[in-house]
Motif scaffolding. Structure first.
Motif, short mmCIF file in Angstrom:
data_model
loop_
_atom_site.label_atom_id
_atom_site.label_comp_id
_atom_site.label_asym_id
_atom_site.label_seq_id
_atom_site.Cartn_x
_atom_site.Cartn_y
_atom_site.Cartn_z
N ARG A 28 0.83 -1.21 0.00
CA ARG A 28 0.00 0.00 0.00
C ARG A 28 0.87 1.26 0.00
O ARG A 28 0.60 2.21 -0.75
CB ARG A 28 -0.91 -0.01 1.23
N LEU A 29 1.93 1.26 0.82
CA LEU A 29 2.82 2.43 0.87
C LEU A 29 3.53 2.64 -0.45
O LEU A 29 3.69 3.78 -0.91
CB LEU A 29 3.84 2.26 2.00
N ALA A 30 3.94 1.56 -1.10
CA ALA A 30 4.61 1.68 -2.39
C ALA A 30 3.65 2.22 -3.44
O ALA A 30 4.03 3.06 -4.27
CB ALA A 30 5.16 0.32 -2.82
N GLU A 32 1.03 4.17 -2.88
CA GLU A 32 0.80 5.58 -2.58
C GLU A 32 1.96 6.45 -3.03
O GLU A 32 1.77 7.53 -3.60
CB GLU A 32 0.57 5.77 -1.08
N GLN A 33 3.17 5.96 -2.80
CA GLN A 33 4.35 6.73 -3.23
C GLN A 33 4.41 6.82 -4.75
O GLN A 33 4.72 7.87 -5.31
CB GLN A 33 5.62 6.09 -2.70
N GLY A 34 4.08 5.73 -5.43
CA GLY A 34 4.07 5.76 -6.89
C GLY A 34 3.03 6.73 -7.43
O GLY A 34 3.28 7.47 -8.38
N ARG A 36 1.90 9.37 -5.86
CA ARG A 36 2.40 10.72 -5.56
C ARG A 36 3.43 11.16 -6.59
O ARG A 36 3.39 12.29 -7.10
CB ARG A 36 3.02 10.71 -4.16
N LEU A 37 4.35 10.27 -6.93
CA LEU A 37 5.37 10.61 -7.93
C LEU A 37 4.73 10.88 -9.29
O LEU A 37 5.15 11.79 -10.02
CB LEU A 37 6.40 9.48 -8.04
N ARG A 39 1.66 11.98 -9.84
CA ARG A 39 0.99 13.29 -9.79
C ARG A 39 1.99 14.43 -9.91
O ARG A 39 1.75 15.42 -10.62
CB ARG A 39 0.21 13.43 -8.48
N ARG A 40 3.14 14.32 -9.24
CA ARG A 40 4.16 15.37 -9.33
C ARG A 40 4.70 15.49 -10.75
O ARG A 40 4.90 16.60 -11.26
CB ARG A 40 5.32 15.07 -8.38
#
Length: 83
Positions: A28-30, A32-34, A36-37, A39-40
């Motif tokens: 789940r954390l991976a 979410e981080q993906g 986020r990246l 979206r940036r």
């Protein structure tokens, strides 16, 4: 035993041994981080596209007003010869 074979044997021993426990929320954390990246990256691309469009519009407005393709008027008159 030469270098590559020794390294291969070492890697095989590491792979055959007990595997470490993976944290429960790692997937789940991976994700979410993906997200986020991603979206940036999309925001950065949009910002660069807007900046490029603004630069093209500014250049077009300047070129329309300044008309850099025309020859500037001469400040001095040519000398009169042959009179």
């Amino acid at each position: 035993m030469n270098g590559p074979e020794r390294k291969e044997d070492e890697v095989r021993r590491m792979m055959d041994g007990p595997h470490p426990a993976v944290p429960a929320g790692l997937g789940r954390l991976a994700a979410e981080q993906g997200a986020r990246l991603l979206r940036r990256r999309r925001a950065l691309h949009r910002m660069l596209l807007v900046l490029l469009v603004a630069a093209v519009i500014a250049f077009t407005a300047w070129a329309t007003v300044a008309e850099p393709w025309t020859v500037p008027p001469s400040d001095t008159t040519p000398p009169l010869e042959g009179w």
